[in-house]
Design a protein around this motif. Structure first.
Motif, PDB file in Angstrom:
ATOM      1  N   TYR A 104     -61.034 -13.453  85.728  1.00  0.00           N
ATOM      2  CA  TYR A 104     -61.254 -11.756  86.237  1.00  0.00           C
ATOM      3  C   TYR A 104     -61.877 -10.729  85.736  1.00  0.00           C
ATOM      4  CZ  TYR A 104     -59.356  -7.427  88.628  1.00  0.00           C
ATOM      5  OH  TYR A 104     -59.922  -6.064  89.663  1.00  0.00           O
ATOM      6  N   TYR A 107     -64.925 -11.515  86.029  1.00  0.00           N
ATOM      7  CA  TYR A 107     -65.549 -10.933  87.692  1.00  0.00           C
ATOM      8  C   TYR A 107     -65.715  -9.242  87.469  1.00  0.00           C
ATOM      9  CZ  TYR A 107     -64.861  -8.574  91.723  1.00  0.00           C
ATOM     10  OH  TYR A 107     -64.935  -7.891  92.716  1.00  0.00           O
ATOM     11  N   TYR A 108     -64.785  -8.819  86.857  1.00  0.00           N
ATOM     12  CA  TYR A 108     -64.660  -7.387  86.651  1.00  0.00           C
ATOM     13  C   TYR A 108     -66.039  -5.896  85.955  1.00  0.00           C
ATOM     14  CZ  TYR A 108     -62.448  -2.272  85.895  1.00  0.00           C
ATOM     15  OH  TYR A 108     -63.005  -0.988  86.245  1.00  0.00           O
ATOM     16  N   THR A 111     -69.438  -7.291  87.773  1.00  0.00           N
ATOM     17  CA  THR A 111     -69.469  -6.314  89.437  1.00  0.00           C
ATOM     18  C   THR A 111     -69.193  -4.643  89.384  1.00  0.00           C
ATOM     19  OG1 THR A 111     -67.152  -7.102  90.182  1.00  0.00           O
ATOM     20  CG2 THR A 111     -69.106  -8.572  90.542  1.00  0.00           C
TER      21      THR A 111
END
Length: 132
Positions: A104, A107-108, A111
């Motif tokens: 995560y 991803y954070y 993105t």
């Protein structure tokens, strides 16, 4: 008062991160900023007026952007910290949660936070004698 104390502790670790390449500066300074916002308006104003804040956080707070080097420094340091309980604990559930956290955060960071180029080392084309 606890937030102010936490802010100064995080600020101290952030300053150490400027000197020591193993400690990431930005997360500690973000924590210090959060603590000062929650703890004291006076300390919040003071912190936002420091050169440390202006040099390391102001552009991130304003633009929600970081250099790739800064992102990787933060992510890899966090991975190293997460690896400790991952290898020490034999719980599949805890390991699964830790893997989810790692995925995560990548991803954070890639993105939700823009990646900007650093101005250091940028080469500008050299003009020849004809100005071209």
């Amino acid at each position: 008062m606890l937030f102010v104390i936490g802010g100064f502790l995080a600020l101290g670790l952030g300053i150490l991160g400027i000197i020591l390449p193993l400690l990431p500066t930005t997360p500690f300074l973000l924590l210090a900023s959060f603590c000062f916002v929650k703890g004291s308006e006076r300390f919040e104003r003071w912190f936002k007026g420091t050169k440390i804040y202006q040099r390391h956080l102001e552009s991130f707070v304003r633009e929600r952007a970081m250099t790739l080097k800064k992102k990787l420094t933060i992510l890899l340091f966090a991975d190293a910290m997460i690896a400790i309980p991952f290898f020490l604990l034999n719980s599949i559930i805890i390991r699964g949660i830790l893997l989810f956290i790692i995925l995560y955060k990548y991803y954070y960071f890639f993105t939700k936070i823009k990646t900007v180029q650093t101005n250091k080392g940028v080469r500008h084309p050299v003009k020849n004698s004809h100005g071209v």
